[in-house]
Motif scaffolding. Structure first.
Motif, mmCIF file in Angstrom:
data_model
loop_
_atom_site.group_PDB
_atom_site.id
_atom_site.type_symbol
_atom_site.label_atom_id
_atom_site.label_comp_id
_atom_site.label_asym_id
_atom_site.label_seq_id
_atom_site.Cartn_x
_atom_site.Cartn_y
_atom_site.Cartn_z
ATOM 1 N N LYS A 167 3.606 14.192 -21.194
ATOM 2 C CA LYS A 167 2.481 15.123 -21.037
ATOM 3 C C LYS A 167 1.622 14.720 -19.826
ATOM 4 O O LYS A 167 1.276 15.564 -18.988
ATOM 5 C CB LYS A 167 1.652 15.127 -22.321
ATOM 6 N N LYS A 168 1.305 13.439 -19.741
ATOM 7 C CA LYS A 168 0.489 12.946 -18.623
ATOM 8 C C LYS A 168 1.233 13.096 -17.295
ATOM 9 O O LYS A 168 0.642 13.485 -16.275
ATOM 10 C CB LYS A 168 0.138 11.470 -18.846
ATOM 11 N N GLU A 171 1.037 16.627 -16.254
ATOM 12 C CA GLU A 171 -0.316 16.985 -15.803
ATOM 13 C C GLU A 171 -0.561 16.535 -14.364
ATOM 14 O O GLU A 171 -1.149 17.277 -13.564
ATOM 15 C CB GLU A 171 -1.365 16.364 -16.738
#
Length: 436
Positions: A167-168, A171
């Motif tokens: 997820k990071k 992002e």
């Protein structure tokens, strides 16, 4: 200049040292430095910085650090460039704590970090597992009005991806695009690897299409990641999806694999096919070629195409793709190094190498006195002490009653020696181990 009787001064020597060091002529640069000292000219901060960098790039890190200390002792104040060079050298040598200490020393000496300093320290923090701290450095960097470039965003994508936080990673990839920056292929590979590791295949598919839309050409590493994922696929659906990804990549390696012939009576047709492909890939760096060969051999081995896997391995060895895999430490004392391979490649490599020892022994009459089979912990280990490579190698050796022992409590190294080893090598099945 010298013919005209004009003696070189410090500026002359500094210029010559700098241009030779930047051009990669490190020996010439060091010789100039010695001549400068012999002429009684003391180096300044610029000269020290160039020579420190020169020594570090040549792999002489202790000498570079010694010169840095000498520079300080001589009252020559390091500048920001000197500190950046020293921090980068320590980081490259994986002396992360030393790199962070130098960064603090630099700030204590009153120097404000620049974009180079921030980038290096973010990477160091990432290697230490301090990812939140690395993000804090990014924030500080932007507050100080340094505009982050693609490598800085790419570093954060890579760090979070390797840490398993997809997820990071995603992002930061999106943040890079929103900043108007175009990612490069290695950054896309980092995110692709993260997606594949957690089996987010549809995201991997979209990313691959996104690469092509941006005009980025998938690299050998891109294809290697996809092939490794195909090998480890948990279901026929996943395998089919991976195959589709490999096809979408459009990399020549896919056509090579699709057109790989079934092994003939002596496997020469496969060897010719592999040899031609590796010749075509000659401009790729050795590590990239080794990664692909490892993935191909592993895939073929686990697909039951063991004869083909053995032929691919043999050509790779001939082409020096694995220069450190088999080495003679001293007369008749050999080392087989498997620790940088996947478990399937390690089994094929060990089988074919032991067959090679047998063939040479029968032809020359010279027998190895000792063979060390080094597995390390294996690059695919999940936790310390658990290695797929070591496990696969141990099972193979047990299966064929290889007379091994472990030495000095090193459970990752299997040793065969003396008469038991020679008697074992005479067994006919050694020639066809990889098929059995």
């Amino acid at each position: 200049m010298q013919a005209a009787g004009c003696e070189p001064d410090r500026v002359t020597y500094c210029t010559l040292i700098d241009i030779h060091a930047k051009a990669g002529f490190l020996d010439v640069a060091m010789d100039m430095y010695k001549r400068m000292q012999a002429a009684g000219l003391s180096p300044d901060t610029f000269t020290y910085s160039v020579i420190i960098n020169c020594l570090g790039k040549a792999g002489h890190l202790p000498a570079a650090h010694k010169l840095f200390c000498e520079m300080v002792d001589q009252g020559c104040v390091p500048n920001l460039v000197t500190y950046n060079i020293m921090i980068a050298l320590q980081a490259k040598a994986r002396n992360y704590e030393s790199a962070l200490k130098l960064y603090r020393d630099m700030q204590n000496a009153g120097f404000e970090p620049d974009k180079v300093s921030y980038s290096i320290v973010m990477e160091v923090l990432g290697h230490c597992g301090y990812l939140d701290e690395a993000e804090a450095i990014f924030s500080e960097m932007t507050r100080k009005n340094w505009v982050p470039d693609e490598p800085v965003y790419g570093l954060l994508v890579d760090m979070w991806g390797k840490a398993g936080n997809v997820k990071k990673a995603w992002e930061w990839y999106q943040a890079m695009l929103h900043a108007g920056l175009r990612p490069n292929v290695p950054t896309c590979n980092s995110l692709l690897s993260a997606f594949l590791r957690v089996h987010q295949l549809s995201d991997a598919y979209n990313l691959l299409h996104g690469m092509l839309t941006l005009g980025l050409k998938p690299s050998l590493q891109t294809y290697t990641l996809l092939l490794s994922c195909c090998t480890e696929a948990r279901s026929p659906y996943d395998m089919g999806f991976c195959h589709e990804l490999m096809s979408v990549s459009g990399h020549p390696a896919h056509m090579f694999l699709l057109s790989l012939p079934s092994a003939g009576p002596d496997g020469q047709n496969v060897r010719d096919h592999v040899s031609k492909f590796l010749d075509m890939m000659h401009s790729e760096d050795r590590e990239s070629k080794r990664g692909l060969v490892d993935a191909v051999v592993d895939f073929l081995h686990k697909s039951g195409l063991k004869e083909e896997a053995g032929s691919v391995w043999e050509v790779a060895v001939q082409k020096n793709v694995y220069p450190d895999a088999v080495k003679e430490k001293s007369s008749c004392y050999w080392l087989i190094n498997l620790h940088v391979m996947s478990d399937g490649t390690a089994v094929i490599a060990l089988s074919r190498t032991l067959a090679w020892f047998r063939k040479n022994m029968l032809m020359s009459g010279v027998t190895p006195s000792r063979i060390d089979i080094v597995t390390g912990w294996g690059r695919r280990s999940r936790v310390t002490g658990s290695s797929l490579v070591r496990q696969a190698v141990q099972e193979l050796l047990h299966m064929f009653s290889f007379p091994f022992f472990t030495e000095n409590g090193n459970s990752g190294c299997f040793v065969g020696s003396g008469e038991p080893l020679n008697r074992w090598l005479l067994q006919s099945y050694v020639e066809r181990m990889h098929l059995l």
